[in-house]
Design an enzyme around this catalytic site. Sequence first.
Site, mmCIF file in Angstrom:
data_model
loop_
_atom_site.group_PDB
_atom_site.id
_atom_site.type_symbol
_atom_site.label_atom_id
_atom_site.label_comp_id
_atom_site.label_asym_id
_atom_site.label_seq_id
_atom_site.Cartn_x
_atom_site.Cartn_y
_atom_site.Cartn_z
ATOM 1 N N HIS A 262 0.910 -1.249 -0.020
ATOM 2 C CA HIS A 262 0.112 -0.098 -0.003
ATOM 3 C C HIS A 262 1.009 1.244 0.217
ATOM 4 C CE1 HIS A 262 -3.699 2.399 1.610
ATOM 5 N NE2 HIS A 262 -4.065 1.673 0.541
ATOM 6 N N HIS A 493 -8.746 11.140 -0.195
ATOM 7 C CA HIS A 493 -7.847 9.711 -0.243
ATOM 8 C C HIS A 493 -6.761 9.864 0.793
ATOM 9 C CE1 HIS A 493 -5.645 6.275 -1.990
ATOM 10 N NE2 HIS A 493 -6.547 5.920 -1.917
#
Length: 610
Positions: A262, A493
Amino acid sequence: MRTMLQEGAHGKWTVSSSDESTEENSDNEKPSTSSLLSTAQGKASGPQYPCSEARKAAHKRKASPVKFSDKSLAPESPPAEKQRASQEGLGWCLSSSDEEPEDREKSAPKERVKEEKRDDAPEEPPQNHSKDERSGNHKAEDCNEAPSEAQDTWDLLNGGNPFRFFLTKVTGIEQSYNSGALHIKDILSPLFGTLISSAQFNYCIDVEWLVRQYPQEFRKKPLLIVHGEKRESKAQLLAQARPFENISFCQAKLDIAFGTHHTKMMLLLYEEGLRVVIHTSNLIADDWHQKTQGIWLSPLYPRLPQGTAGSAGESETNFKSDLISYLMAYNAPTLKEWVDVIQEHDLSETRVYLLGSTPGRYQGIDKEKWGHLRLRKLLKEHASSVPAQESWPVVGQFSSIGSMGADESKWLCSEFQESLVAVGSRATSLLKCDVPVHLVYPTVNNVRQSLEGYPAGGSLPYSIQTAQKQLWLHTYFHKWSAEVSGRSHAMPHIKTYMRPSPDFKKIAWFLVTSANLSKAAWGALEKNGTQLMIRSYELGVLFLPSAFGLDKGYFRVRGKTLSEGNDSATSFPVPFDLPPERYGSKDQPWIWNIPHTDAPDTHGNMWVPS
Protein backbone atom coordinates in the site's frame (compact mmCIF):
# COMPACT_ATOMS: atom_id res chain seq x y z
CA MET A 1 -30.22 -19.34 9.52
CA ARG A 2 -29.48 -17.33 12.66
CA THR A 3 -30.44 -13.66 12.29
CA MET A 4 -30.32 -10.82 14.75
CA LEU A 5 -30.91 -7.07 14.63
CA GLN A 6 -28.06 -4.70 15.40
CA GLU A 7 -28.76 -1.03 15.84
CA GLY A 8 -26.63 2.02 16.45
CA ALA A 9 -26.75 5.78 16.14
CA HIS A 10 -25.67 5.67 12.51
CA GLY A 11 -26.81 2.34 11.14
CA LYS A 12 -29.27 -0.54 11.38
CA TRP A 13 -28.75 -3.83 9.60
CA THR A 14 -30.09 -7.34 9.54
CA VAL A 15 -27.04 -9.49 10.24
CA SER A 16 -27.08 -13.13 9.28
CA SER A 17 -24.54 -15.69 10.46
CA SER A 18 -23.29 -16.19 6.92
CA ASP A 19 -22.00 -12.60 6.92
CA GLU A 20 -19.48 -13.27 9.65
CA SER A 21 -15.82 -13.29 8.72
CA THR A 22 -12.44 -13.43 10.38
CA GLU A 23 -11.06 -10.98 7.85
CA GLU A 24 -9.02 -8.28 9.57
CA ASN A 25 -8.77 -5.53 7.01
CA SER A 26 -10.95 -3.79 4.45
CA ASP A 27 -8.28 -2.05 2.41
CA ASN A 28 -6.46 -5.15 1.34
CA GLU A 29 -8.70 -6.89 -1.14
CA LYS A 30 -7.19 -8.29 -4.31
CA PRO A 31 -8.85 -8.26 -7.72
CA SER A 32 -11.16 -11.14 -8.42
CA THR A 33 -10.04 -13.59 -11.09
CA SER A 34 -13.15 -12.99 -13.18
CA SER A 35 -12.70 -9.22 -13.20
CA LEU A 36 -9.09 -9.54 -14.28
CA LEU A 37 -9.92 -11.98 -17.03
CA SER A 38 -12.55 -9.61 -18.37
CA THR A 39 -10.05 -6.77 -18.55
CA ALA A 40 -7.40 -9.04 -20.04
CA GLN A 41 -9.87 -9.95 -22.77
CA GLY A 42 -10.38 -6.27 -23.53
CA LYS A 43 -13.90 -5.91 -22.20
CA ALA A 44 -14.96 -2.39 -21.25
CA SER A 45 -16.40 -3.49 -17.92
CA GLY A 46 -13.68 -1.80 -15.89
CA PRO A 47 -10.34 -0.04 -15.90
CA GLN A 48 -7.56 -1.75 -17.80
CA TYR A 49 -5.47 -2.26 -14.67
CA PRO A 50 -5.95 -4.26 -11.47
CA CYS A 51 -8.06 -2.35 -8.97
CA SER A 52 -10.66 -2.79 -6.27
CA GLU A 53 -14.20 -3.99 -6.78
CA ALA A 54 -15.32 -0.65 -5.30
CA ARG A 55 -13.38 1.26 -7.97
CA LYS A 56 -14.68 -1.05 -10.68
CA ALA A 57 -18.22 -0.27 -9.53
CA ALA A 58 -17.45 3.46 -9.75
CA HIS A 59 -16.00 3.02 -13.25
CA LYS A 60 -19.11 1.10 -14.30
CA ARG A 61 -21.44 3.79 -12.96
CA LYS A 62 -19.49 6.58 -14.68
CA ALA A 63 -19.79 4.71 -17.97
CA SER A 64 -23.41 3.71 -17.39
CA PRO A 65 -25.02 6.09 -14.86
CA VAL A 66 -28.38 5.37 -13.27
CA LYS A 67 -30.28 8.66 -13.44
CA PHE A 68 -32.26 9.59 -10.36
CA SER A 69 -35.49 9.91 -12.31
CA ASP A 70 -34.95 6.63 -14.14
CA LYS A 71 -36.35 4.30 -11.51
CA SER A 72 -36.86 1.60 -14.12
CA LEU A 73 -33.10 1.07 -14.25
CA ALA A 74 -32.82 0.53 -10.52
CA PRO A 75 -32.85 -3.10 -9.38
CA GLU A 76 -36.08 -4.36 -7.90
CA SER A 77 -36.07 -3.56 -4.20
CA PRO A 78 -35.56 -6.58 -1.98
CA PRO A 79 -37.58 -6.74 1.25
CA ALA A 80 -34.74 -5.12 3.16
CA GLU A 81 -34.74 -2.16 0.79
CA LYS A 82 -38.50 -1.74 1.20
CA GLN A 83 -37.92 -1.46 4.93
CA ARG A 84 -35.48 1.39 4.33
CA ALA A 85 -38.21 3.80 3.31
CA SER A 86 -39.81 3.55 6.73
CA GLN A 87 -36.53 4.02 8.53
CA GLU A 88 -36.22 7.67 7.41
CA GLY A 89 -32.54 7.32 6.61
CA LEU A 90 -31.49 5.72 9.88
CA GLY A 91 -29.64 2.85 8.25
CA TRP A 92 -29.57 -0.11 5.93
CA CYS A 93 -30.62 -3.73 6.01
CA LEU A 94 -28.75 -6.48 4.25
CA SER A 95 -29.71 -10.13 4.10
CA SER A 96 -27.37 -12.82 2.85
CA SER A 97 -29.18 -12.87 -0.49
CA ASP A 98 -28.11 -9.28 -1.11
CA GLU A 99 -24.40 -10.03 -0.98
CA GLU A 100 -22.21 -10.03 -4.03
CA PRO A 101 -20.55 -13.41 -4.75
CA GLU A 102 -17.08 -12.07 -3.95
CA ASP A 103 -18.34 -10.79 -0.59
CA ARG A 104 -19.70 -14.20 0.30
CA GLU A 105 -16.29 -15.71 -0.40
CA LYS A 106 -14.34 -13.34 1.83
CA SER A 107 -12.29 -16.17 3.32
CA ALA A 108 -10.55 -16.98 0.02
CA PRO A 109 -7.49 -14.71 -0.30
CA LYS A 110 -7.27 -14.92 -4.08
CA GLU A 111 -10.82 -13.63 -4.35
CA ARG A 112 -10.16 -10.66 -2.09
CA VAL A 113 -10.74 -7.30 -3.66
CA LYS A 114 -8.46 -4.28 -3.32
CA GLU A 115 -10.20 -1.58 -1.35
CA GLU A 116 -9.10 2.01 -1.17
CA LYS A 117 -11.29 4.84 -0.06
CA ARG A 118 -11.82 8.49 -0.56
CA ASP A 119 -14.21 11.09 0.59
CA ASP A 120 -14.72 14.75 0.53
CA ALA A 121 -17.96 16.65 0.15
CA PRO A 122 -20.00 19.50 1.67
CA GLU A 123 -23.50 20.14 2.89
CA GLU A 124 -24.61 21.98 -0.25
CA PRO A 125 -23.82 20.77 -3.78
CA PRO A 126 -21.06 22.75 -5.49
CA GLN A 127 -22.46 25.51 -7.67
CA ASN A 128 -19.51 26.23 -9.95
CA HIS A 129 -19.10 23.01 -11.92
CA SER A 130 -18.76 23.40 -15.65
CA LYS A 131 -20.66 21.07 -17.92
CA ASP A 132 -17.50 19.07 -18.57
CA GLU A 133 -16.65 18.82 -14.89
CA ARG A 134 -20.10 17.52 -14.06
CA SER A 135 -20.08 14.95 -16.84
CA GLY A 136 -19.95 11.44 -15.47
CA ASN A 137 -17.89 10.38 -18.44
CA HIS A 138 -15.05 12.87 -18.05
CA LYS A 139 -11.56 11.69 -18.83
CA ALA A 140 -9.64 12.47 -15.66
CA GLU A 141 -6.32 12.11 -17.44
CA ASP A 142 -7.22 15.05 -19.69
CA CYS A 143 -7.65 17.36 -16.70
CA ASN A 144 -5.03 19.04 -14.56
CA GLU A 145 -2.25 17.65 -16.72
CA ALA A 146 -0.39 20.86 -17.49
CA PRO A 147 2.44 21.50 -15.05
CA SER A 148 2.59 24.75 -13.13
CA GLU A 149 4.17 27.80 -14.65
CA ALA A 150 7.93 27.54 -14.22
CA GLN A 151 8.20 30.42 -11.76
CA ASP A 152 5.33 29.10 -9.65
CA THR A 153 6.94 25.68 -9.45
CA TRP A 154 10.31 27.17 -8.57
CA ASP A 155 8.67 29.19 -5.81
CA LEU A 156 7.05 26.02 -4.46
CA LEU A 157 10.42 24.33 -4.23
CA ASN A 158 12.32 27.22 -2.74
CA GLY A 159 9.69 29.43 -1.14
CA GLY A 160 7.90 29.61 2.17
CA ASN A 161 6.91 25.99 2.76
CA PRO A 162 9.31 24.70 5.41
CA PHE A 163 7.21 21.58 5.94
CA ARG A 164 7.39 20.57 2.25
CA PHE A 165 3.82 19.25 2.65
CA PHE A 166 1.59 19.75 -0.39
CA LEU A 167 -1.89 18.83 -1.58
CA THR A 168 -2.69 17.65 -5.09
CA LYS A 169 -4.37 19.94 -7.61
CA VAL A 170 -8.13 19.55 -7.96
CA THR A 171 -10.10 20.28 -11.11
CA GLY A 172 -13.36 22.16 -10.48
CA ILE A 173 -12.45 24.28 -7.45
CA GLU A 174 -11.39 27.92 -7.23
CA GLN A 175 -7.90 28.21 -8.65
CA SER A 176 -6.74 30.12 -5.57
CA TYR A 177 -7.06 26.84 -3.64
CA ASN A 178 -4.71 25.14 -6.11
CA SER A 179 -2.01 27.68 -5.34
CA GLY A 180 0.82 25.70 -3.80
CA ALA A 181 -0.70 22.38 -4.90
CA LEU A 182 1.02 19.86 -7.16
CA HIS A 183 0.05 17.52 -9.98
CA ILE A 184 2.14 14.45 -10.72
CA LYS A 185 3.37 16.17 -13.88
CA ASP A 186 4.74 18.97 -11.70
CA ILE A 187 6.62 16.46 -9.55
CA LEU A 188 8.15 14.77 -12.61
CA SER A 189 8.89 18.08 -14.35
CA PRO A 190 12.45 18.88 -15.53
CA LEU A 191 12.25 21.88 -13.18
CA PHE A 192 12.62 19.45 -10.31
CA GLY A 193 15.75 17.87 -11.80
CA THR A 194 17.23 16.19 -14.88
CA LEU A 195 16.04 12.62 -14.42
CA ILE A 196 18.44 9.67 -14.71
CA SER A 197 16.15 6.94 -13.37
CA SER A 198 13.20 6.51 -11.00
CA ALA A 199 11.36 4.02 -8.80
CA GLN A 200 7.61 4.11 -8.21
CA PHE A 201 6.19 2.26 -5.19
CA ASN A 202 2.43 1.92 -5.28
CA TYR A 203 -0.75 -0.09 -4.88
CA CYS A 204 -2.91 0.46 -7.96
CA ILE A 205 -1.01 1.28 -11.15
CA ASP A 206 -2.03 2.23 -14.69
CA VAL A 207 1.28 1.82 -16.50
CA GLU A 208 0.33 3.62 -19.72
CA TRP A 209 -1.05 6.59 -17.80
CA LEU A 210 2.03 6.69 -15.56
CA VAL A 211 4.39 6.81 -18.53
CA ARG A 212 2.44 9.76 -19.95
CA GLN A 213 3.01 11.74 -16.76
CA TYR A 214 6.75 11.82 -17.36
CA PRO A 215 8.03 14.57 -19.68
CA GLN A 216 8.70 13.32 -23.19
CA GLU A 217 12.47 13.48 -22.65
CA PHE A 218 12.29 11.23 -19.56
CA ARG A 219 9.87 8.56 -20.81
CA LYS A 220 12.61 6.12 -21.80
CA LYS A 221 14.66 6.52 -18.64
CA PRO A 222 14.89 3.39 -16.43
CA LEU A 223 11.75 3.02 -14.32
CA LEU A 224 11.33 0.43 -11.56
CA ILE A 225 7.76 -0.30 -10.41
CA VAL A 226 7.42 -1.83 -6.94
CA HIS A 227 4.06 -3.56 -6.47
CA GLY A 228 2.29 -6.31 -4.56
CA GLU A 229 0.36 -8.04 -7.34
CA LYS A 230 0.15 -11.82 -7.60
CA ARG A 231 -1.11 -14.36 -10.10
CA GLU A 232 -3.53 -12.96 -12.70
CA SER A 233 -3.28 -9.37 -11.51
CA LYS A 234 0.53 -9.56 -11.73
CA ALA A 235 0.27 -10.93 -15.27
CA GLN A 236 -2.04 -8.07 -16.19
CA LEU A 237 0.38 -5.49 -14.76
CA LEU A 238 3.32 -7.00 -16.67
CA ALA A 239 1.23 -7.06 -19.86
CA GLN A 240 0.60 -3.33 -19.54
CA ALA A 241 4.34 -2.69 -19.52
CA ARG A 242 5.33 -4.84 -22.52
CA PRO A 243 5.51 -1.85 -24.90
CA PHE A 244 7.99 -0.10 -22.58
CA GLU A 245 11.47 -1.62 -22.61
CA ASN A 246 12.71 0.74 -19.90
CA ILE A 247 10.29 -0.57 -17.24
CA SER A 248 11.25 -3.28 -14.76
CA PHE A 249 9.35 -4.66 -11.78
CA CYS A 250 9.91 -5.62 -8.16
CA GLN A 251 7.21 -7.74 -6.52
CA ALA A 252 6.88 -7.07 -2.80
CA LYS A 253 6.54 -10.26 -0.77
CA LEU A 254 3.16 -10.56 0.93
CA ASP A 255 3.31 -13.77 2.92
CA ILE A 256 0.56 -12.95 5.44
CA ALA A 257 -3.03 -13.26 4.22
CA PHE A 258 -4.96 -10.08 3.38
CA GLY A 259 -1.82 -7.93 3.18
CA THR A 260 -1.22 -5.34 0.45
CA HIS A 261 1.64 -3.30 -0.90
CA HIS A 262 0.00 0.00 0.00
CA THR A 263 3.09 2.26 0.16
CA LYS A 264 3.13 5.23 -2.22
CA MET A 265 6.63 6.60 -2.79
CA MET A 266 8.80 7.93 -5.62
CA LEU A 267 12.59 7.76 -5.70
CA LEU A 268 13.87 10.21 -8.32
CA LEU A 269 17.57 10.13 -9.23
CA TYR A 270 18.75 13.23 -11.09
CA GLU A 271 22.01 14.43 -12.54
CA GLU A 272 21.78 17.07 -9.81
CA GLY A 273 21.02 14.72 -6.90
CA LEU A 274 18.24 12.61 -5.39
CA ARG A 275 14.66 13.35 -4.34
CA VAL A 276 12.23 11.28 -2.27
CA VAL A 277 8.45 11.80 -2.58
CA ILE A 278 6.07 10.12 -0.11
CA HIS A 279 2.41 10.59 -0.95
CA THR A 280 -1.11 9.08 -0.81
CA SER A 281 -2.17 8.78 -4.48
CA ASN A 282 -2.47 5.65 -6.58
CA LEU A 283 -0.83 5.84 -10.00
CA ILE A 284 -4.11 6.18 -11.86
CA ALA A 285 -5.80 9.20 -13.44
CA ASP A 286 -8.73 9.43 -11.02
CA ASP A 287 -6.49 9.83 -7.97
CA TRP A 288 -4.94 13.02 -9.38
CA HIS A 289 -8.18 14.61 -10.64
CA GLN A 290 -10.76 15.54 -8.01
CA LYS A 291 -9.54 13.99 -4.78
CA THR A 292 -7.74 15.42 -1.77
CA GLN A 293 -4.32 13.81 -1.60
CA GLY A 294 -1.18 14.57 0.38
CA ILE A 295 2.47 14.81 -0.71
CA TRP A 296 5.73 15.19 1.18
CA LEU A 297 8.46 16.35 -1.19
CA SER A 298 12.02 16.04 0.03
CA PRO A 299 14.70 18.63 -0.61
CA LEU A 300 17.06 17.93 -3.50
CA TYR A 301 19.69 15.75 -1.83
CA PRO A 302 23.20 16.43 -3.19
CA ARG A 303 25.66 13.67 -3.93
CA LEU A 304 28.28 13.12 -1.22
CA PRO A 305 31.95 13.62 -2.15
CA GLN A 306 33.49 10.48 -3.61
CA GLY A 307 34.98 8.24 -0.96
CA THR A 308 32.62 9.46 1.79
CA ALA A 309 31.30 6.77 4.12
CA GLY A 310 27.74 5.66 3.39
CA SER A 311 26.78 6.56 6.96
CA ALA A 312 27.50 10.22 6.25
CA GLY A 313 24.75 12.62 5.24
CA GLU A 314 22.37 11.56 8.03
CA SER A 315 19.69 13.92 9.33
CA GLU A 316 18.81 14.62 12.96
CA THR A 317 15.65 12.61 12.33
CA ASN A 318 17.63 9.52 11.23
CA PHE A 319 15.73 9.60 7.96
CA LYS A 320 18.54 8.17 5.82
CA SER A 321 19.12 5.00 7.83
CA ASP A 322 15.36 4.52 8.38
CA LEU A 323 14.69 4.75 4.64
CA ILE A 324 17.46 2.23 3.97
CA SER A 325 16.03 -0.10 6.63
CA TYR A 326 12.61 0.15 5.01
CA LEU A 327 13.99 -0.72 1.56
CA MET A 328 16.07 -3.59 2.94
CA ALA A 329 12.91 -5.09 4.46
CA TYR A 330 11.78 -6.00 0.92
CA ASN A 331 14.81 -8.30 0.63
CA ALA A 332 14.93 -7.55 -3.11
CA PRO A 333 18.18 -7.22 -5.14
CA THR A 334 16.72 -4.47 -7.35
CA LEU A 335 16.09 -2.33 -4.27
CA LYS A 336 19.62 -2.92 -2.98
CA GLU A 337 20.71 -0.85 -5.98
CA TRP A 338 18.55 2.02 -4.72
CA VAL A 339 19.99 1.57 -1.22
CA ASP A 340 23.42 2.14 -2.73
CA VAL A 341 22.12 5.31 -4.43
CA ILE A 342 20.73 6.64 -1.15
CA GLN A 343 24.00 5.94 0.65
CA GLU A 344 25.80 8.09 -1.93
CA HIS A 345 23.68 11.16 -1.12
CA ASP A 346 23.46 13.71 1.68
CA LEU A 347 20.02 13.54 3.35
CA SER A 348 20.99 15.73 6.31
CA GLU A 349 18.47 18.48 5.50
CA THR A 350 15.47 16.20 6.18
CA ARG A 351 13.25 17.40 9.01
CA VAL A 352 10.62 14.64 9.10
CA TYR A 353 10.65 11.18 10.65
CA LEU A 354 9.93 8.13 8.50
CA LEU A 355 7.17 5.84 9.74
CA GLY A 356 6.65 2.58 7.85
CA SER A 357 4.95 -0.79 8.10
CA THR A 358 6.30 -4.01 6.61
CA PRO A 359 4.63 -7.43 6.75
CA GLY A 360 5.78 -9.79 9.47
CA ARG A 361 5.64 -10.82 13.11
CA TYR A 362 8.05 -8.83 15.24
CA GLN A 363 9.39 -9.43 18.74
CA GLY A 364 11.96 -7.83 21.03
CA ILE A 365 13.52 -4.61 19.75
CA ASP A 366 12.17 -5.30 16.26
CA LYS A 367 8.67 -4.77 17.65
CA GLU A 368 9.24 -0.99 17.66
CA LYS A 369 10.58 -0.74 14.10
CA TRP A 370 7.21 -0.61 12.34
CA GLY A 371 3.54 0.29 12.63
CA HIS A 372 1.89 1.97 15.58
CA LEU A 373 4.64 0.88 17.97
CA ARG A 374 7.09 2.82 15.78
CA LEU A 375 4.87 5.90 16.20
CA ARG A 376 4.79 5.28 19.96
CA LYS A 377 8.60 5.08 20.09
CA LEU A 378 9.07 8.28 18.06
CA LEU A 379 6.63 10.24 20.23
CA LYS A 380 8.20 8.99 23.46
CA GLU A 381 11.70 9.90 22.29
CA HIS A 382 11.12 13.14 20.40
CA ALA A 383 7.75 14.73 21.25
CA SER A 384 7.87 17.55 23.79
CA SER A 385 5.44 17.51 26.68
CA VAL A 386 2.96 20.37 26.83
CA PRO A 387 1.08 21.40 30.01
CA ALA A 388 -2.22 19.52 30.42
CA GLN A 389 -1.50 17.49 27.28
CA GLU A 390 -3.24 14.48 28.83
CA SER A 391 -6.55 16.06 27.83
CA TRP A 392 -5.52 16.71 24.21
CA PRO A 393 -7.65 14.61 21.83
CA VAL A 394 -6.42 12.54 18.88
CA VAL A 395 -7.78 12.85 15.34
CA GLY A 396 -7.59 10.15 12.69
CA GLN A 397 -8.68 10.80 9.09
CA PHE A 398 -8.70 8.04 6.47
CA SER A 399 -10.39 6.60 3.39
CA SER A 400 -10.74 2.93 4.35
CA ILE A 401 -11.62 1.03 7.50
CA GLY A 402 -10.78 -2.49 8.60
CA SER A 403 -12.30 -4.70 11.27
CA MET A 404 -11.74 -3.14 14.68
CA GLY A 405 -13.17 -5.93 16.81
CA ALA A 406 -16.32 -6.36 18.88
CA ASP A 407 -15.77 -3.16 20.86
CA GLU A 408 -13.34 -0.27 21.35
CA SER A 409 -11.23 -2.11 23.92
CA LYS A 410 -10.11 -4.73 21.41
CA TRP A 411 -7.68 -2.41 19.55
CA LEU A 412 -8.78 1.19 18.91
CA CYS A 413 -8.88 2.38 22.52
CA SER A 414 -6.21 0.07 23.82
CA GLU A 415 -2.96 -0.49 21.94
CA PHE A 416 -3.59 1.92 19.07
CA GLN A 417 -4.72 4.78 21.29
CA GLU A 418 -1.82 4.18 23.65
CA SER A 419 0.56 4.80 20.75
CA LEU A 420 -1.26 7.95 19.63
CA VAL A 421 -1.12 9.55 23.09
CA ALA A 422 2.50 8.67 23.89
CA VAL A 423 4.62 11.69 24.75
CA GLY A 424 8.05 12.23 26.25
CA SER A 425 9.43 9.41 28.36
CA ARG A 426 6.04 7.98 29.19
CA ALA A 427 3.05 6.55 27.41
CA THR A 428 -0.32 7.14 29.04
CA SER A 429 -2.57 4.10 28.89
CA LEU A 430 -6.13 5.39 29.14
CA LEU A 431 -8.65 2.76 28.19
CA LYS A 432 -12.18 3.28 26.88
CA CYS A 433 -11.12 6.42 25.03
CA ASP A 434 -10.72 8.66 28.08
CA VAL A 435 -8.72 10.78 25.65
CA PRO A 436 -11.26 12.00 23.07
CA VAL A 437 -10.91 10.21 19.72
CA HIS A 438 -12.28 11.93 16.61
CA LEU A 439 -12.42 9.84 13.44
CA VAL A 440 -13.00 11.76 10.19
CA TYR A 441 -14.66 9.72 7.45
CA PRO A 442 -17.12 10.93 4.77
CA THR A 443 -20.85 10.65 5.16
CA VAL A 444 -23.15 9.50 2.37
CA ASN A 445 -24.04 13.16 1.82
CA ASN A 446 -20.37 14.13 1.64
CA VAL A 447 -19.94 11.68 -1.24
CA ARG A 448 -23.27 12.53 -2.88
CA GLN A 449 -22.47 16.25 -2.95
CA SER A 450 -18.87 15.83 -4.08
CA LEU A 451 -17.35 16.93 -7.39
CA GLU A 452 -17.42 13.35 -8.62
CA GLY A 453 -20.77 12.49 -7.10
CA TYR A 454 -21.41 8.94 -5.93
CA PRO A 455 -18.53 7.43 -7.97
CA ALA A 456 -16.16 9.17 -5.53
CA GLY A 457 -17.24 6.45 -3.11
CA GLY A 458 -15.41 3.89 -5.23
CA SER A 459 -12.23 4.92 -3.43
CA LEU A 460 -13.91 4.77 0.00
CA PRO A 461 -14.36 1.00 0.20
CA TYR A 462 -15.89 0.58 3.65
CA SER A 463 -18.07 -2.50 3.15
CA ILE A 464 -21.40 -3.42 4.66
CA GLN A 465 -19.92 -6.71 5.87
CA THR A 466 -17.33 -4.89 7.99
CA ALA A 467 -19.58 -2.00 9.07
CA GLN A 468 -22.37 -4.15 10.43
CA LYS A 469 -19.95 -5.87 12.82
CA GLN A 470 -18.77 -2.62 14.47
CA LEU A 471 -21.64 -0.18 14.86
CA TRP A 472 -19.94 1.03 18.04
CA LEU A 473 -17.20 2.56 15.86
CA HIS A 474 -19.60 4.93 14.12
CA THR A 475 -20.18 6.90 17.31
CA TYR A 476 -16.64 8.26 16.86
CA PHE A 477 -17.26 9.43 13.28
CA HIS A 478 -17.01 13.04 12.11
CA LYS A 479 -17.83 14.53 8.71
CA TRP A 480 -15.34 15.46 6.03
CA SER A 481 -15.23 19.25 5.78
CA ALA A 482 -12.35 21.12 4.15
CA GLU A 483 -13.30 24.73 3.56
CA VAL A 484 -9.87 25.68 4.92
CA SER A 485 -8.22 24.10 1.85
CA GLY A 486 -11.14 24.64 -0.55
CA ARG A 487 -11.57 20.88 -0.86
CA SER A 488 -14.83 20.14 0.90
CA HIS A 489 -16.14 18.75 -2.39
CA ALA A 490 -12.97 16.81 -3.29
CA MET A 491 -13.22 13.54 -1.44
CA PRO A 492 -10.18 12.62 0.66
CA HIS A 493 -7.91 9.79 -0.26
CA ILE A 494 -5.31 11.38 2.02
CA LYS A 495 -4.78 9.77 5.42
CA THR A 496 -3.69 11.91 8.38
CA TYR A 497 -3.36 11.53 12.15
CA MET A 498 -2.65 14.27 14.68
CA ARG A 499 -2.82 15.36 18.33
CA PRO A 500 -4.58 18.75 18.57
CA SER A 501 -5.21 20.87 21.63
CA PRO A 502 -8.76 20.92 23.06
CA ASP A 503 -9.43 24.23 21.27
CA PHE A 504 -7.97 22.79 18.01
CA LYS A 505 -5.66 25.79 17.53
CA LYS A 506 -2.44 23.83 18.12
CA ILE A 507 -1.16 20.38 17.21
CA ALA A 508 1.55 18.44 19.00
CA TRP A 509 2.35 16.39 15.88
CA PHE A 510 1.04 15.60 12.41
CA LEU A 511 1.37 12.45 10.31
CA VAL A 512 0.57 11.99 6.62
CA THR A 513 0.66 8.35 5.56
CA SER A 514 -0.69 5.65 3.29
CA ALA A 515 -2.04 3.81 6.37
CA ASN A 516 -5.81 3.65 6.75
CA LEU A 517 -7.61 2.76 9.96
CA SER A 518 -6.86 -0.95 10.04
CA LYS A 519 -4.89 -3.47 12.05
CA ALA A 520 -3.41 -4.78 8.81
CA ALA A 521 -1.80 -1.38 8.20
CA TRP A 522 -0.80 -0.41 11.74
CA GLY A 523 -0.21 -3.80 13.31
CA ALA A 524 -1.87 -5.69 16.15
CA LEU A 525 -0.28 -7.17 19.26
CA GLU A 526 -0.24 -10.92 19.71
CA LYS A 527 1.02 -13.38 22.35
CA ASN A 528 0.15 -11.20 25.36
CA GLY A 529 1.71 -8.14 23.80
CA THR A 530 5.09 -9.71 23.09
CA GLN A 531 4.63 -9.76 19.30
CA LEU A 532 3.40 -7.24 16.72
CA MET A 533 1.83 -8.66 13.55
CA ILE A 534 1.58 -6.45 10.44
CA ARG A 535 0.08 -7.55 7.12
CA SER A 536 0.81 -4.65 4.74
CA TYR A 537 3.47 -2.27 3.49
CA GLU A 538 2.71 1.35 4.42
CA LEU A 539 4.77 4.53 4.53
CA GLY A 540 4.33 8.02 5.95
CA VAL A 541 6.21 10.96 7.44
CA LEU A 542 5.81 12.41 10.92
CA PHE A 543 6.12 16.16 11.57
CA LEU A 544 7.31 17.07 15.07
CA PRO A 545 7.79 20.70 16.23
CA SER A 546 11.23 20.03 17.67
CA ALA A 547 12.59 19.02 14.24
CA PHE A 548 11.54 22.46 12.91
CA GLY A 549 13.22 24.42 15.69
CA LEU A 550 10.02 25.07 17.65
CA ASP A 551 10.62 24.74 21.36
CA LYS A 552 7.02 25.18 22.51
CA GLY A 553 6.13 21.59 21.70
CA TYR A 554 3.40 22.37 19.18
CA PHE A 555 2.59 23.83 15.76
CA ARG A 556 -0.11 26.42 15.41
CA VAL A 557 -2.94 25.37 13.09
CA ARG A 558 -2.98 27.50 9.96
CA GLY A 559 -6.26 29.34 9.42
CA LYS A 560 -8.09 30.15 6.19
CA THR A 561 -6.65 33.62 5.69
CA LEU A 562 -3.45 35.51 6.39
CA SER A 563 -5.44 37.87 8.60
CA GLU A 564 -5.76 35.06 11.14
CA GLY A 565 -2.15 35.61 12.16
CA ASN A 566 -0.66 32.77 10.15
CA ASP A 567 3.08 32.35 9.93
CA SER A 568 4.07 29.81 7.30
CA ALA A 569 7.18 28.92 9.31
CA THR A 570 5.32 27.92 12.48
CA SER A 571 1.68 27.26 11.52
CA PHE A 572 0.89 23.87 10.01
CA PRO A 573 -1.48 23.61 7.01
CA VAL A 574 -3.95 20.97 8.26
CA PRO A 575 -5.89 20.04 5.09
CA PHE A 576 -9.37 19.84 6.65
CA ASP A 577 -11.42 21.87 9.08
CA LEU A 578 -10.85 21.79 12.82
CA PRO A 579 -12.66 21.14 15.05
CA PRO A 580 -14.24 18.24 13.16
CA GLU A 581 -18.05 18.08 13.16
CA ARG A 582 -19.61 14.99 14.68
CA TYR A 583 -22.14 13.02 12.61
CA GLY A 584 -25.73 14.13 13.11
CA SER A 585 -28.53 11.72 13.90
CA LYS A 586 -29.35 11.24 10.21
CA ASP A 587 -25.77 11.05 8.94
CA GLN A 588 -24.52 7.71 7.72
CA PRO A 589 -20.96 6.64 6.89
CA TRP A 590 -20.37 6.01 3.20
CA ILE A 591 -20.63 2.29 2.46
CA TRP A 592 -19.75 1.37 -1.10
CA ASN A 593 -21.51 -1.95 -1.70
CA ILE A 594 -25.11 -1.02 -0.97
CA PRO A 595 -27.45 1.16 -3.09
CA HIS A 596 -27.91 4.87 -2.40
CA THR A 597 -31.07 5.87 -4.23
CA ASP A 598 -32.85 8.36 -1.95
CA ALA A 599 -31.34 11.49 -3.48
CA PRO A 600 -29.39 12.37 -6.65
CA ASP A 601 -25.71 13.26 -6.62
CA THR A 602 -24.16 16.34 -8.29
CA HIS A 603 -24.52 14.63 -11.68
CA GLY A 604 -28.18 13.71 -11.14
CA ASN A 605 -27.41 10.03 -10.61
CA MET A 606 -28.11 7.32 -8.04
CA TRP A 607 -25.62 4.78 -6.72
CA VAL A 608 -26.43 1.20 -7.65
CA PRO A 609 -23.11 -0.64 -7.27
CA SER A 610 -24.03 -3.84 -9.10
